[in-house]
Design a protein around this motif. Structure first.
Motif, PDB file in Angstrom:
ATOM      1  N   GLY A 395      -0.601  -0.956  34.053  1.00  0.00           N
ATOM      2  CA  GLY A 395      -0.096   0.380  34.354  1.00  0.00           C
ATOM      3  C   GLY A 395      -0.215   0.765  35.807  1.00  0.00           C
ATOM      4  N   GLN A 396      -0.921  -0.017  36.606  1.00  0.00           N
ATOM      5  CA  GLN A 396      -1.070   0.277  38.032  1.00  0.00           C
ATOM      6  C   GLN A 396       0.017  -0.471  38.790  1.00  0.00           C
ATOM      7  OE1 GLN A 396      -4.873  -0.675  39.648  1.00  0.00           O
ATOM      8  NE2 GLN A 396      -4.407   0.094  41.693  1.00  0.00           N
ATOM      9  N   ALA A 397       0.951   0.277  39.386  1.00  0.00           N
ATOM     10  CA  ALA A 397       2.089  -0.349  40.045  1.00  0.00           C
ATOM     11  C   ALA A 397       1.657  -1.087  41.303  1.00  0.00           C
ATOM     12  CB  ALA A 397       3.140   0.708  40.382  1.00  0.00           C
ATOM     13  N   CYS A 398       0.781  -0.474  42.106  1.00  0.00           N
ATOM     14  CA  CYS A 398       0.424  -1.077  43.390  1.00  0.00           C
ATOM     15  C   CYS A 398      -1.071  -0.932  43.655  1.00  0.00           C
ATOM     16  CB  CYS A 398       1.193  -0.416  44.532  1.00  0.00           C
ATOM     17  SG  CYS A 398       2.954  -0.785  44.550  1.00  0.00           S
ATOM     18  N   GLU A 399      -1.605  -1.902  44.353  1.00  0.00           N
ATOM     19  CA  GLU A 399      -2.949  -1.817  44.910  1.00  0.00           C
ATOM     20  C   GLU A 399      -2.826  -1.728  46.423  1.00  0.00           C
ATOM     21  OE1 GLU A 399      -5.844  -4.659  43.414  1.00  0.00           O
ATOM     22  OE2 GLU A 399      -4.381  -5.266  41.906  1.00  0.00           O
ATOM     23  N   GLU A 400      -3.861  -1.207  47.065  1.00  0.00           N
ATOM     24  CA  GLU A 400      -3.872  -1.098  48.521  1.00  0.00           C
ATOM     25  C   GLU A 400      -4.940  -2.016  49.075  1.00  0.00           C
ATOM     26  OE1 GLU A 400      -4.359   3.036  49.346  1.00  0.00           O
ATOM     27  OE2 GLU A 400      -2.284   3.549  48.801  1.00  0.00           O
ATOM     28  N   ILE A 401      -4.517  -2.929  49.967  1.00  0.00           N
ATOM     29  CA  ILE A 401      -5.399  -3.974  50.494  1.00  0.00           C
ATOM     30  C   ILE A 401      -5.247  -4.002  52.010  1.00  0.00           C
ATOM     31  CG2 ILE A 401      -5.859  -6.455  50.537  1.00  0.00           C
ATOM     32  CD1 ILE A 401      -4.797  -6.634  47.716  1.00  0.00           C
ATOM     33  N   PRO A 402      -6.340  -4.106  52.767  1.00  0.00           N
ATOM     34  CA  PRO A 402      -6.216  -4.198  54.231  1.00  0.00           C
ATOM     35  C   PRO A 402      -5.620  -5.529  54.651  1.00  0.00           C
ATOM     36  CG  PRO A 402      -8.491  -4.497  53.568  1.00  0.00           C
ATOM     37  CD  PRO A 402      -7.739  -4.093  52.328  1.00  0.00           C
ATOM     38  N   LEU A 403      -4.946  -5.507  55.779  1.00  0.00           N
ATOM     39  CA  LEU A 403      -4.305  -6.733  56.273  1.00  0.00           C
ATOM     40  C   LEU A 403      -5.329  -7.831  56.555  1.00  0.00           C
ATOM     41  CD1 LEU A 403      -1.721  -8.163  57.226  1.00  0.00           C
ATOM     42  CD2 LEU A 403      -2.049  -7.104  59.473  1.00  0.00           C
ATOM     43  N   THR A 404      -6.551  -7.444  56.880  1.00  0.00           N
ATOM     44  CA  THR A 404      -7.591  -8.444  57.166  1.00  0.00           C
ATOM     45  C   THR A 404      -7.922  -9.301  55.953  1.00  0.00           C
ATOM     46  OG1 THR A 404      -9.235  -6.711  56.719  1.00  0.00           O
ATOM     47  CG2 THR A 404      -8.617  -7.084  59.022  1.00  0.00           C
ATOM     48  N   SER A 405      -7.512  -8.869  54.747  1.00  0.00           N
ATOM     49  CA  SER A 405      -7.784  -9.664  53.546  1.00  0.00           C
ATOM     50  C   SER A 405      -6.729 -10.738  53.302  1.00  0.00           C
ATOM     51  CB  SER A 405      -7.849  -8.747  52.314  1.00  0.00           C
ATOM     52  OG  SER A 405      -8.907  -7.818  52.428  1.00  0.00           O
ATOM     53  N   PHE A 406      -5.643 -10.719  54.057  1.00  0.00           N
ATOM     54  CA  PHE A 406      -4.591 -11.696  53.839  1.00  0.00           C
ATOM     55  C   PHE A 406      -5.005 -13.046  54.412  1.00  0.00           C
ATOM     56  CE2 PHE A 406      -2.372  -7.998  52.673  1.00  0.00           C
ATOM     57  CZ  PHE A 406      -1.171  -8.351  52.068  1.00  0.00           C
ATOM     58  N   MET A 407      -4.784 -14.090  53.609  1.00  0.00           N
ATOM     59  CA  MET A 407      -5.220 -15.438  53.970  1.00  0.00           C
ATOM     60  C   MET A 407      -4.075 -16.342  54.386  1.00  0.00           C
ATOM     61  SD  MET A 407      -7.761 -15.958  50.702  1.00  0.00           S
ATOM     62  CE  MET A 407      -7.834 -17.712  50.999  1.00  0.00           C
ATOM     63  N   SER A 408      -2.967 -16.312  53.625  1.00  0.00           N
ATOM     64  CA  SER A 408      -1.873 -17.259  53.866  1.00  0.00           C
ATOM     65  C   SER A 408      -0.544 -16.529  53.756  1.00  0.00           C
ATOM     66  CB  SER A 408      -1.896 -18.418  52.868  1.00  0.00           C
ATOM     67  OG  SER A 408      -3.091 -19.147  52.980  1.00  0.00           O
ATOM     68  N   SER A 409       0.297 -16.712  54.760  1.00  0.00           N
ATOM     69  CA  SER A 409       1.650 -16.172  54.688  1.00  0.00           C
ATOM     70  C   SER A 409       2.512 -17.070  53.807  1.00  0.00           C
ATOM     71  CB  SER A 409       2.254 -16.072  56.089  1.00  0.00           C
ATOM     72  OG  SER A 409       2.340 -17.359  56.677  1.00  0.00           O
ATOM     73  N   PHE A 410       3.742 -16.659  53.570  1.00  0.00           N
ATOM     74  CA  PHE A 410       4.578 -17.387  52.620  1.00  0.00           C
ATOM     75  C   PHE A 410       4.772 -18.860  52.990  1.00  0.00           C
ATOM     76  CE2 PHE A 410       8.741 -18.941  51.312  1.00  0.00           C
ATOM     77  CZ  PHE A 410       8.659 -18.787  49.931  1.00  0.00           C
TER      78      PHE A 410
END
Length: 862
Positions: A395-410
């Motif tokens: 039921g939760q459409a979106c979560e909010e995550i800081p960019l610093t948590s991103f590990m790998s781009s596409f």
């Protein structure tokens, strides 16, 4: 003056005694006569001239050329040096001066190649003198040429060169054969200050020098235009005041301006609109590219929306940019650790600090507390298919995550997905709306289509992609400096990413188009086509002076500003005098039973609900059903259908009933209606064309010749929600103007003097306005501007006390309270502010109604 010789590289120059223009003579032994500069340019590139230069080079040092084509001739030590008439190519075993000639061997190496001597960015006006015991080739050749100074310049050779055609000349690095006629019109003073004095990377580039830059800018002040005679007087005044440095002439500045505009201008283009009118537009691509390269502007431009909580002070913090606009417009990408992350493109992120990670689909980027965050949707492997699934089962459409948590781009994720035990991230074909992942049979899937990688990644090709929202403004202005009205419709824009303190500076307001013939929507159509073309062609490539790299810009319209009539036109609305008078909602104005005050009160009751709260009666004004882009297009399609079936009056009835009248579409509707009337008239006398079938066929054939899209270009967006209330025209030039004129008109001669005295005596310290002048505000109440009304609304409660009826004064107080909210630059609590604003609006309308319901006939109240 005619006998004075100027030495320039391999040429000498003089002022012709017959034509009084500068002539040039080659001094390297080519045997030519005096020639015009255009001929000198072509001669300098000829095989004959280059061959002689190479002979001199080999004689000087036996190899590499001591003579730079762009510098003064080399110094020859050998007194017995003779010019060789033979011009055979130099040996291929050594380097030769460039440029290449048609007879050169393919293996030739060239050195010391440069631009023609008169095309250099800089030159030394005071070259070092030749030392004793040495003499230049020009000195040696002088003896043989001095006798020719008074020779006939119309010799056979000279005529051959002088009759060759000349071509125009660019400015900064001047190339051969350009602007020759303009240069030859220079006086000695102008030539000496123009030729060879353009610093390519100087502080005044692209002007030649600081003096020319200042003079050129003086002729372009928007509110103090200098004429040419005034500029000449300014030069004379400067000289009389002891300015020793030579100033450029007005003619020199004018001749250089055209090329300067090619370097830093906005490329004005003549357009032929959809209605056949001619008008000019500036290129929005050039304007934005210049802004991104401008160190005074670019550091202040925000390209990401911001989540500021309850605080609101800039457009980027509002919901429109942050939540409502398509994410591919709002913020297409971000860069983190040298990796580019695009919206709607899978990526790997770390969840928390426990080492867990997984795939997500970013849907939006935004700023929060100085850092970039993302709204993401979690991805899971499909239980039975090799695809990823968008998980909305919780039921939760979106979560909010800081960019610093991103590990790998596409790209990195796609290469390593098997290592992580995940399907190929380019395949996202399902959405899980409900169910339990522990029980795969309970999951409810529906198909979806996510294109990965994002098509914008290929267009970007490693460059940053930036969102550029725009405020577009249109209004009718006078083209005359005098009071005489000469209506011009003008379209301008500002960067919505600038702060309010900067966005209204004159330097940050950019002109796009104007015309006293073409209507606004015809011009706006050209602007929209520019934006669509930019989108289709992969954005605007520009140099970012902050990142110091090339980037791609994607401009889009955040909102369209204007006064009420202009925004009504933007919204394809019938106007404020129509039955459906509101451009935002579908409220309907009913016909009153009486034409007196009773009728006005009856009409007012249609829009007011009376409620009781804590024993206090409160009037709440009713808001109609909001208009939308879809409902507007539906009404226009119905109007077109009526016209094409031969019933134009049916289209008028639909326009009246719905309040939709598109002035852009109306141009084509009028053509169809006139054709329909002409056919019906012809059918009365010609039996062969009787019947509706012939009429409908002719109308449809005519319709096929029209553009594919007959609706307003504003319907590329949603003008009903993208045209916010413009408080300058609605409040200051609306309510305040109406009320002030009424208040002044109520005063007799004695009371007007009292009112003037009150205004002159009021203390405005801390109000941010200049001290008001009572005589001006009272005597010229019918000719005041927005700046004057800004002062009026702040001092009115003090100066009007007991000078107007009590109901009128109560309405003034309500308007004053409304303005304190409407003009508030910073909102610290958005929820509370919106509640207070709604109350203030209702209170103002109620107080106005209690004063006099006739006010609601005014456009600003509709």
């Amino acid at each position: 003056m005619a006998n004075e010789i100027y030495r320039e590289a391999s040429f000498i120059s003089r002022i012709s005694p017959s034509t009084h223009r500068t002539e040039y003579l080659c001094i390297v032994g080519c045997g030519t006569a005096w020639m015009k500069k255009s001929a000198a340019i072509r001669h300098e590139d000829s095989d004959n001239h280059i061959g002689h230069i190479r002979r001199i080079s080999r004689a000087a040092d036996g190899g590499s050329s001591p003579i730079r084509v762009a510098s003064s001739p080399s110094q020859i030590v050998d007194d017995d040096f003779d010019i060789v008439d033979d011009v055979t190519p130099a040996s291929t075993s050594i380097t030769v001066p460039g440029p290449a000639t048609t007879s050169d061997d393919a293996d030739f190496l060239y050195d010391d190649f440069d631009l023609p001597w008169f095309c250099q960015p800089t030159y030394d006006p005071d070259p070092e003198p030749v030392s004793s015991g040495q003499f230049s080739f020009a000195d040696q050749y002088m003896d043989t040429t001095m006798d020719n100074l008074g020779s006939d310049t119309n010799s056979e050779t000279s005529s051959e060169y002088s009759e060759l055609p000349a071509t125009p000349l660019p400015d900064v690095v001047v190339t051969a054969g350009e602007e020759l006629d303009a240069i030859e019109m220079y006086t000695d003073e102008e030539r000496d200050m123009t030729v060879g004095t353009v610093p390519v990377d100087g502080e005044c580039w692209p002007w030649h020098n600081r003096e020319e830059a200042l003079l050129d800018v003086m002729t372009a002040f928007p509110r103090a235009v200098f004429s040419e005679p005034e500029m000449d007087i300014t030069r004379w005044y400067a000289k009389q005041c002891g300015v020793e440095k030579e100033l450029p002439t007005v003619r020199q500045v004018k001749l250089h301006r055209e090329t300067l505009l090619r370097v830093a201008g906005a490329n004005p283009t003549l357009q032929v609109g959809a209605f056949g009118n001619h008008f000019s537009t500036l290129d929005i691509r050039e304007i934005l590219a210049h802004e991104w390269a401008n160190p005074l502007v670019r550091p202040h431009v925000h390209v990401y929306p911001e989540d500021s909580g309850e605080r609101l002070s800039e457009p980027r913090q509002a919901a429109k940019w942050k939540d409502e606009v398509d994410s591919s417009f709002a913020a297409p990408m971000v860069r983190h650790n040298k990796h580019d992350y695009f919206v709607n493109e899978p990526a790997l992120v770390a969840f928390g600090d426990d080492g867990c990670y997984g795939p997500v689909l970013p849907s939006r980027w935004f700023m929060r507390d100085g850092q970039i965050w993302a709204k993401v949707q979690r991805l899971r492997p499909h239980p039975s298919l090799p695809t990823l699934v968008i998980d909305l089962s919780c039921g939760q459409a979106c979560e909010e995550i800081p960019l610093t948590s991103f590990m790998s781009s596409f790209p990195k994720f796609q290469k390593s997905h098997q290592f992580h035990g995940l399907p190929d991230p380019s395949r996202i074909e399902w959405i899980a709306r409900a169910g339990d992942w522990e029980d795969s049979d309970s999951l409810e899937f529906e198909p979806c289509s996510v294109v990965a990688p994002n098509p914008m990644r290929e267009k970007a090709n490693g460059r940053m992609v930036m969102s550029v929202p725009l405020w577009v403004y249109c209004d009718d202005t006078s083209g005359n400096v005098s009071k005489k009205w000469n209506k011009h419709n003008s379209i301008l824009f500002t960067l919505a990413g600038l702060s309010p303190k900067l966005v209204h500076l004159l330097t940050n307001i950019h002109f796009l188009a104007t015309s006293n013939v073409a209507p606004p929507l015809e011009m706006f159509d050209a602007v929209v086509k520019m934006l669509v073309e930019v989108r289709e062609n992969g954005g605007i490539e520009a140099y970012d002076c902050v990142l110091k790299e090339m980037v791609l810009l994607y401009p889009w319209i955040l909102g369209m500003n204007g006064d009420n009539p202009m925004q009504s036109e933007f919204s394809s609305h019938i106007g404020m005098t129509g039955k459906c008078f509101c451009r935002v909602c579908h409220v309907v104005k009913t016909r009153p039973d009486a034409n007196d005050d009773r009728g006005e009160k009856q009409r007012l009751k249609d829009f007011v609900n009376v409620s009781m709260f804590n024993s206090v009666i409160r009037l709440v004004f009713i808001i109609g059903t909001p208009r939308s882009k879809a409902s507007t297009i539906e009404a226009l399609e119905s109007q077109l259908h009526e016209i094409l079936r031969g019933a134009p009056t049916g289209a008028d009835k639909i326009a009246t009933a719905t309040g939709v009248r598109d002035r852009y579409f109306q141009h084509f509707a009028d053509i169809l209606s006139q054709t329909c009337a002409a056919i019906k008239e012809a059918q009365k006398s010609d039996p062969s064309i009787q019947g509706t079938a012939h009429l409908i066929k002719v109308l449809k054939d005519l319709h096929a010749t029209f553009p594919d899209d007959l609706w307003s270009p504003c319907l590329q967006f949603d003008p009903t929600s993208d045209s916010p209330v413009e408080i300058l025209h609605v409040i200051l030039l609306g309510f305040v103007k109406y009320f002030w004129r009424d208040a002044v008109s109520r005063q007799n001669a004695q009371n007007k003097e009292i009112l003037k005295t009150r205004i002159d005596s009021v203390n405005v310290h801390g109000l941010g306005i200049d001290k008001p002048r009572g005589h001006t505000l009272v005597q010229y109440a019918g000719s005041l501007t927005g700046r004057d009304f800004r002062a009026v609304i702040q001092i009115a409660p003090q100066v009007l006390y007991k000078m107007i009826p009590d109901p009128a004064y109560e309405a003034w107080l309500a308007l004053h309270r409304l303005c304190t909210l409407a003009f508030r630059p910073v909102i610290n609590n958005k929820t509370q502010y919106l509640s207070d604003l709604a109350t203030a609006v209702d209170d103002f309308l109620a107080r106005t109604a209690l004063w006099n319901t006739q006010w609601f006939n005014k456009p600003s109240f509709m």
